[in-house]
Scaffold this active site. Structure first.
Site, mmCIF file in Angstrom:
data_model
loop_
_atom_site.group_PDB
_atom_site.id
_atom_site.type_symbol
_atom_site.label_atom_id
_atom_site.label_comp_id
_atom_site.label_asym_id
_atom_site.label_seq_id
_atom_site.Cartn_x
_atom_site.Cartn_y
_atom_site.Cartn_z
ATOM 1 N N HIS A 78 0.709 -1.219 0.126
ATOM 2 C CA HIS A 78 -0.168 0.341 -0.053
ATOM 3 C C HIS A 78 1.024 0.840 -0.299
ATOM 4 C CE1 HIS A 78 -3.764 -2.418 2.149
ATOM 5 N NE2 HIS A 78 -3.399 -2.905 0.872
ATOM 6 N N GLU A 80 1.251 3.760 1.941
ATOM 7 C CA GLU A 80 1.804 4.174 3.214
ATOM 8 C C GLU A 80 3.049 2.934 3.063
ATOM 9 O OE1 GLU A 80 -1.262 3.676 2.549
ATOM 10 O OE2 GLU A 80 -2.262 4.386 4.074
ATOM 11 N N CYS A 113 -5.993 1.588 5.909
ATOM 12 C CA CYS A 113 -6.422 0.354 6.299
ATOM 13 C C CYS A 113 -5.840 0.066 8.088
ATOM 14 C CB CYS A 113 -6.083 -0.388 4.980
ATOM 15 S SG CYS A 113 -4.884 -1.116 5.310
ATOM 16 N N CYS A 116 -2.448 -0.903 7.217
ATOM 17 C CA CYS A 116 -1.462 0.658 7.345
ATOM 18 C C CYS A 116 -1.669 1.034 8.710
ATOM 19 C CB CYS A 116 -1.655 1.269 6.309
ATOM 20 S SG CYS A 116 -1.637 0.491 4.429
HETATM 21 ZN ZN LIG Z 1 -3.344 0.298 4.061
#
Ligand SMILES: [Zn+2]
Length: 192
Positions: A78, A80, A113, A116
């Site tokens: 992802h 991040e 999410c 993260c």
């Molecule tokens: Zn994430």
């Protein structure tokens, strides 16, 4: 079998961040920049509609990330996570804060999410700045995972300041752009 881990970063991201980016003075400046990365990731076809960056206390860009899950066939890349890995490699330490001595911002085009969110306290960043809400990501079909209801408070308890809804409408436009262009929603295990 020995397997070194290599993360493929799209060439355009190097170009985009190779100039000296400095003095992003406000949350909005930083958010606008990471949103531009998210938008470019869609146009270049290298991943999902998410961008992130880590900035030092002078507003200089330390690292940038975009979602490269499909690009690498790896579920954890992802935006991040990519920004965090990149900053830690660049700074040469796993604790970005350097033992609490330095303040860094993680700026993400969408709220983190579940994964993260979990990575934020381990990274050593002192502030988390978010654009779109996770409800906005869920609205176009992304699974944000089983996040705590009070995730912001949990980060604040760990002395990580959380700022939300920064340029939210611009960030939501990018999510919608992706959804309308038929971009893949790559949740695993049939979760959609
Ligand atoms: Zn994430």
């Amino acid at each position: 079998v020995k397997q070194d881990i290599i993360i493929k970063i799209p060439d355009w991201l190097y170009t985009e961040t190779s100039e000296t980016y400095s003095s992003f003075s406000s949350f909005e400046n930083k958010m606008s920049f990471v949103c531009s990365l998210a938008r470019k990731n869609i146009h270049k076809g290298t991943g999902g509609p998410f961008g992130a960056g880590i900035f030092d206390s002078n507003g200089n860009l330390v690292s940038a990330g975009v979602n490269i899950v499909e690009y690498n066939n790896c579920s954890i890349f992802h935006a991040e996570i990519v920004a965090i890995i990149s900053a830690q490699m660049k700074l040469g330490r796993y604790d970005i804060s350097n033992g609490g001595k330095e303040n860094f911002d993680l700026v993400s085009s969408t709220e983190p999410c579940a994964m993260c969110f979990g990575a934020v306290p381990w990274s050593g960043v002192k502030r988390l700045v978010c654009g779109a809400r996770d409800a906005d990501a869920r609205a176009i079909g992304f699974d944000e995972g089983p996040k705590l209801e009070n995730w912001k408070e949990e980060l604040e308890k760990r002395n990580i300041n959380v700022h939300v809804d920064i340029l939210r409408s611009e960030a939501v436009d990018i999510l919608n752009l992706y959804a309308n262009s038929g971009g893949a929603v790559y949740n695993a295990g049939g979760n959609a």
